[in-house]
Design a protein around this motif. Structure first.
Motif, PDB file in Angstrom:
ATOM      1  N   ASN A 181       0.830  -1.209   0.000  1.00  0.00           N
ATOM      2  CA  ASN A 181       0.000   0.000   0.000  1.00  0.00           C
ATOM      3  C   ASN A 181       0.865   1.260   0.000  1.00  0.00           C
ATOM      4  O   ASN A 181       0.567   2.248   0.673  1.00  0.00           O
ATOM      5  CB  ASN A 181      -0.947  -0.001   1.202  1.00  0.00           C
ATOM      6  N   ASP A 182       1.952   1.186  -0.774  1.00  0.00           N
ATOM      7  CA  ASP A 182       2.980   2.232  -0.768  1.00  0.00           C
ATOM      8  C   ASP A 182       2.672   3.267  -1.845  1.00  0.00           C
ATOM      9  O   ASP A 182       3.125   3.184  -2.979  1.00  0.00           O
ATOM     10  CB  ASP A 182       4.354   1.590  -1.015  1.00  0.00           C
ATOM     11  N   LEU A 183       1.864   4.245  -1.455  1.00  0.00           N
ATOM     12  CA  LEU A 183       1.467   5.294  -2.400  1.00  0.00           C
ATOM     13  C   LEU A 183       2.664   6.071  -2.907  1.00  0.00           C
ATOM     14  O   LEU A 183       2.735   6.414  -4.095  1.00  0.00           O
ATOM     15  CB  LEU A 183       0.469   6.238  -1.719  1.00  0.00           C
ATOM     16  N   LEU A 184       3.616   6.357  -2.029  1.00  0.00           N
ATOM     17  CA  LEU A 184       4.768   7.175  -2.410  1.00  0.00           C
ATOM     18  C   LEU A 184       5.540   6.530  -3.560  1.00  0.00           C
ATOM     19  O   LEU A 184       5.878   7.192  -4.543  1.00  0.00           O
ATOM     20  CB  LEU A 184       5.679   7.374  -1.201  1.00  0.00           C
ATOM     21  N   ASP A 185       5.825   5.237  -3.459  1.00  0.00           N
ATOM     22  CA  ASP A 185       6.582   4.578  -4.516  1.00  0.00           C
ATOM     23  C   ASP A 185       5.769   4.429  -5.789  1.00  0.00           C
ATOM     24  O   ASP A 185       6.312   4.487  -6.902  1.00  0.00           O
ATOM     25  CB  ASP A 185       7.062   3.199  -4.045  1.00  0.00           C
ATOM     26  N   LEU A 186       4.457   4.250  -5.670  1.00  0.00           N
ATOM     27  CA  LEU A 186       3.611   4.158  -6.868  1.00  0.00           C
ATOM     28  C   LEU A 186       3.607   5.478  -7.629  1.00  0.00           C
ATOM     29  O   LEU A 186       3.702   5.498  -8.864  1.00  0.00           O
ATOM     30  CB  LEU A 186       2.192   3.756  -6.472  1.00  0.00           C
ATOM     31  N   LEU A 187       3.506   6.587  -6.909  1.00  0.00           N
ATOM     32  CA  LEU A 187       3.573   7.899  -7.560  1.00  0.00           C
ATOM     33  C   LEU A 187       4.950   8.127  -8.180  1.00  0.00           C
ATOM     34  O   LEU A 187       5.071   8.675  -9.282  1.00  0.00           O
ATOM     35  CB  LEU A 187       3.256   9.005  -6.555  1.00  0.00           C
ATOM     36  N   ALA A 188       5.998   7.698  -7.462  1.00  0.00           N
ATOM     37  CA  ALA A 188       7.352   7.857  -7.991  1.00  0.00           C
ATOM     38  C   ALA A 188       7.536   7.053  -9.276  1.00  0.00           C
ATOM     39  O   ALA A 188       8.198   7.504 -10.216  1.00  0.00           O
ATOM     40  CB  ALA A 188       8.371   7.419  -6.944  1.00  0.00           C
ATOM     41  N   LEU A 189       6.952   5.866  -9.327  1.00  0.00           N
ATOM     42  CA  LEU A 189       7.028   5.052 -10.546  1.00  0.00           C
ATOM     43  C   LEU A 189       6.283   5.707 -11.700  1.00  0.00           C
ATOM     44  O   LEU A 189       6.723   5.646 -12.854  1.00  0.00           O
ATOM     45  CB  LEU A 189       6.464   3.656 -10.261  1.00  0.00           C
ATOM     46  N   GLN A 190       5.163   6.327 -11.397  1.00  0.00           N
ATOM     47  CA  GLN A 190       4.441   7.035 -12.453  1.00  0.00           C
ATOM     48  C   GLN A 190       5.281   8.171 -13.033  1.00  0.00           C
ATOM     49  O   GLN A 190       5.297   8.389 -14.248  1.00  0.00           O
ATOM     50  CB  GLN A 190       3.122   7.585 -11.913  1.00  0.00           C
ATOM     51  N   LEU A 191       5.977   8.891 -12.154  1.00  0.00           N
ATOM     52  CA  LEU A 191       6.868   9.950 -12.638  1.00  0.00           C
ATOM     53  C   LEU A 191       8.043   9.360 -13.411  1.00  0.00           C
ATOM     54  O   LEU A 191       8.456   9.903 -14.448  1.00  0.00           O
ATOM     55  CB  LEU A 191       7.394  10.769 -11.455  1.00  0.00           C
ATOM     56  N   GLU A 192       8.567   8.241 -12.932  1.00  0.00           N
ATOM     57  CA  GLU A 192       9.736   7.643 -13.554  1.00  0.00           C
ATOM     58  C   GLU A 192       9.459   7.205 -14.984  1.00  0.00           C
ATOM     59  O   GLU A 192      10.297   7.397 -15.873  1.00  0.00           O
ATOM     60  CB  GLU A 192      10.198   6.448 -12.719  1.00  0.00           C
ATOM     61  N   ILE A 193       8.310   6.613 -15.232  1.00  0.00           N
ATOM     62  CA  ILE A 193       7.998   6.147 -16.593  1.00  0.00           C
ATOM     63  C   ILE A 193       7.254   7.215 -17.392  1.00  0.00           C
ATOM     64  O   ILE A 193       6.771   6.954 -18.493  1.00  0.00           O
ATOM     65  CB  ILE A 193       7.155   4.852 -16.549  1.00  0.00           C
ATOM     66  N   GLU A 194       7.139   8.415 -16.780  1.00  0.00           N
ATOM     67  CA  GLU A 194       6.501   9.559 -17.431  1.00  0.00           C
ATOM     68  C   GLU A 194       5.036   9.307 -17.726  1.00  0.00           C
ATOM     69  O   GLU A 194       4.485   9.800 -18.710  1.00  0.00           O
ATOM     70  CB  GLU A 194       7.257   9.942 -18.718  1.00  0.00           C
ATOM     71  N   GLN A 195       4.399   8.526 -16.875  1.00  0.00           N
ATOM     72  CA  GLN A 195       2.966   8.337 -17.003  1.00  0.00           C
ATOM     73  C   GLN A 195       2.224   9.568 -16.505  1.00  0.00           C
ATOM     74  O   GLN A 195       1.113   9.867 -16.944  1.00  0.00           O
ATOM     75  CB  GLN A 195       2.537   7.097 -16.210  1.00  0.00           C
ATOM     76  N   ILE A 196       2.825  10.248 -15.521  1.00  0.00           N
ATOM     77  CA  ILE A 196       2.336  11.556 -15.081  1.00  0.00           C
ATOM     78  C   ILE A 196       3.507  12.521 -15.061  1.00  0.00           C
ATOM     79  O   ILE A 196       4.680  12.109 -15.098  1.00  0.00           O
ATOM     80  CB  ILE A 196       1.690  11.485 -13.683  1.00  0.00           C
ATOM     81  N   GLU A 197       3.204  13.801 -14.996  1.00  0.00           N
ATOM     82  CA  GLU A 197       4.223  14.840 -14.891  1.00  0.00           C
ATOM     83  C   GLU A 197       4.001  15.617 -13.596  1.00  0.00           C
ATOM     84  O   GLU A 197       2.972  15.453 -12.930  1.00  0.00           O
ATOM     85  CB  GLU A 197       4.152  15.763 -16.104  1.00  0.00           C
TER      86      GLU A 197
END
Length: 372
Positions: A250-266
């Protein structure tokens, strides 16, 4: 759990002249606290194997060697006790010293030879005294805590008895909780309580859905089975492993970081999150922080037990390592001293001279010394 993130997460304040958003400020504060706690926990996880290895390789051999020399000292003093040149006062001091050192060794393990020497000089019986003291300690703790200890518990081991008491306390707490739950189940709940539970359940589902939505978006883009290129499939497989670990925790922080890493979000997507979504994220992040704090507290509590109360303020791996170095130096000094004493006390005249300066503990109770 991954303890550091490659991409720092934050939400920028809106470019208006209005008041600072409390939810946005709390989000950024929680992120900073989580990252700091992760680094703190990572430091413990990194340092402890080395510290424990050094304790095992450097400290424990000194302890074992010191115990061997203590037994040799008892045997030597027992022999010197019979020396014809020893006077009555000198023999009395030797008895005190023999019993004291013998008990110190016996506290760490059974030794028939040392027990025989102790019994002969103390006029008592080591096993009987140990059982009596253990039974007294058991009775005292049972009376204080209101529990009944199992009959098969080793009364000569304080550690075993305390562990048994803790198990009894835990069992009693579980029984009391079950009884309370059973009583609560038979009573109809007020409408206000039912409504509150429904709100809490709905809120929990909403928070889970927030994490689940991010997980599904990541899976839809990173699923390796949909990738024809071998190299890209390998990269996505590694990323998916990280996604699964983060989602399971349930690690929201790492999930958001992964989204930034693969450029799924900015970063702009984070900046434009609604206040309601940020508040949801804050509740999830607060739960992450509390879990990290519990895990870190567990590591530091275990380390504090090794320190024996020598540390003031917040404990750090560096402080624990310094404590270990002090313990190693002190144990080495004790070993050097007892080696020197063994050599010196083989000369009866030197032993007699040393005994003139030795002051036995008045009214010494050897059984108490053993137990505590």
């Amino acid at each position: 759990m991954k303890l550091t993130t490659q991409y720092s997460i934050c939400i920028a304040e809106p470019g208006t002249k209005g008041p600072v958003s409390r939810a946005r400020k709390q989000f950024n504060t929680l992120i900073k606290k989580i990252e700091a706690m992760r680094l703190r926990l990572a430091a413990w996880n990194e340092a402890m194997p080395s510290i424990m290895r050094q304790a095992e390789q450097e400290f424990q051999p000194l302890v074992q060697a010191y115990s061997v020399h203590q037994k040799a000292l008892v045997l030597l003093l027992d022999q010197m006790h019979q020396h014809k040149s020893m006077g009555k006062k000198e023999r009395a001091k030797l008895v005190d010293l023999i019993c004291s050192v013998a008990l110190d060794v016996l506290a760490d393990g059974d030794d028939a030879e040392l027990k025989d020497i102790y019994n002969r000089h103390s006029g008592g019986d080591f096993d009987a005294e140990a059982d009596q003291d253990g039974a007294a300690f058991r009775d005292m703790m049972e009376q204080i805590l209101g529990v009944q200890m199992d009959a098969e518990v080793d009364l000569r081991s304080p550690e075993a008895m305390l562990e048994a008491l803790a198990a009894q306390m835990h069992q009693r707490a579980e029984q009391e909780q079950q009884t309370a739950q059973a009583k609560a189940a038979t009573r109809p709940k007020p409408a206000s309580a039912l409504a509150r539970e429904q709100r809490q359940a709905a809120e929990a589902d909403k928070l889970k859905q927030s994490v689940r939505d991010i997980f599904r978006k990541l899976v839809s883009e990173l699923h390796p089975d949909r990738e024809p290129d071998a190299a890209e499939r390998e990269r996505k497989t590694a990323l998916m492993q990280r996604v699964n670990v983060a989602y399971a925790a349930n690690d929201l922080l790492d999930l958001l970081a992964l989204q930034l890493e693969i450029e799924q979000i900015e970063q702009a997507d984070l900046n434009n999150l609604s206040e309601e979504r940020i508040k949801q994220y804050n509740k999830i992040l607060d739960g992450q922080l509390r879990e990290l704090e519990r895990e870190t507290a567990g590591s530091e509590s275990a380390a504090a037990q090794e320190m024996s109360g020598q540390q003031r303020g917040r404990l750090t791996p560096q402080a624990l390592l310094r404590c270990l170095h002090v313990d190693i130096a002190e144990m080495q000094a004790k070993l050097d001293a007892i080696v020197a004493e063994l050599e010196e006390f083989r000369d009866v005249n030197k032993l007699k001279a040393w005994l003139k300066t030795y002051q036995p503990v008045e009214a010494s109770d050897y059984s108490d010394a053993y137990w505590y």
